[in-house]
Design an enzyme around this catalytic site. Structure first.
Site, short mmCIF file in Angstrom:
data_model
loop_
_atom_site.label_atom_id
_atom_site.label_comp_id
_atom_site.label_asym_id
_atom_site.label_seq_id
_atom_site.Cartn_x
_atom_site.Cartn_y
_atom_site.Cartn_z
CE LYS A 25 -8.05 1.32 76.55
NZ LYS A 25 -6.78 1.76 75.93
CG PHE A 67 2.29 -0.33 72.89
CD1 PHE A 67 1.10 -1.04 72.94
CD2 PHE A 67 2.70 0.19 71.67
CE1 PHE A 67 0.32 -1.23 71.81
CE2 PHE A 67 1.93 0.00 70.52
CZ PHE A 67 0.74 -0.71 70.60
NE ARG A 101 -8.77 6.65 73.41
CZ ARG A 101 -8.74 6.04 72.23
NH1 ARG A 101 -8.55 6.73 71.12
NH2 ARG A 101 -8.89 4.72 72.16
CG ASN A 117 -6.19 5.33 75.75
OD1 ASN A 117 -6.63 4.34 76.32
ND2 ASN A 117 -5.83 5.30 74.48
CG HIS A 126 -10.64 -0.72 72.78
ND1 HIS A 126 -9.53 -0.80 71.96
CD2 HIS A 126 -11.57 -1.58 72.26
CE1 HIS A 126 -9.76 -1.68 71.00
NE2 HIS A 126 -10.99 -2.17 71.16
#
Length: 205
Positions: free
Chosen positions: A16, A62, A110, A120, A123
């Protein structure tokens, strides 16, 4: 499964925006877990693309924050493969919430690189069907098919593997490194004739 083929599981991994600068470290951990990187690309998704990718999360509180964060900067997408690839990658990632992960799984990705349940770091696909959909989403030209063995496997090895392996072993004998296994693994990674070419603009050739 067709006769003459063996199934190797594949999964999608995303690094990410908050963890892209840790790419080399994360990729080392991936390889140490005997996960093979079949495809890799760097790209930046639009908010609309993020909404489509995370469509199953639509309607959750979220969701707007998730799509805004995932479209805020570049990401790295990887297709990983090995037996039980989905479970192995999920174990490496650890719990969704990075703060809780530091307490329960301090060595997971994470815990090491994430800062919250949203930011975090990584994915991974939840299951086979999610992996198939997500890989097709980010690598539309990807072919999901069994890996050959038996006569077909020998033909594949003769055509694509043996010449590179022979060259690597010849170079190994010449150099006589202290750690021959690691040296050969690195050599094969760097001299793989079938290695995909990464275009930083977001395409994988």
């Amino acid at each position: 499964m067709a006769e003459g083929s063996v199934y190797v599981e594949r999964t999608l991994a995303l690094i990410k925006p908050d963890a892209v600068h840790h790419l080399d470290e994360i990729e080392d951990i991936i390889l140490q877990a005997r996960l093979c990187v079949l495809q890799k690309r760097q790209l930046q998704l639009s908010p609309e693309q993020c909404s489509d990718f995370y469509a199953e999360q639509y309607g959750k509180l979220f969701f707007p924050s998730l799509t805004a964060f995932m479209s805020s900067g570049p990401i790295i997408a990887l297709v990983l493969a090995r037996d039980q690839a989905i479970a192995v990658w999920k174990a490496l990632m650890g719990p969704v919430n990075s703060i809780k992960a530091r307490e329960t799984h301090p060595n997971c990705l994470r815990a090491r690189y994430g800062t919250s349940d949203l930011r975090n770091a990584v994915h991974g696909s939840d299951n086979y069907y999610a992996a198939e959909r997500e890989i097709k989403f980010l690598f539309p030209d990807s072919v999901m098919e069994p890996i050959p063995h038996g006569v077909a496997g020998k033909d594949y090895l003769n055509r694509y593997v043996n010449s590179a392996l022979l060259s690597g072993l010849t170079e190994l004998c010449k150099r006589k490194p202290a750690d021959p296994y690691t040296w050969l693994a690195d050599w094969l990674m760097n001299n793989n004739p079938n290695k995909p070419k990464i275009n930083i603009s977001g395409t994988c050739q």
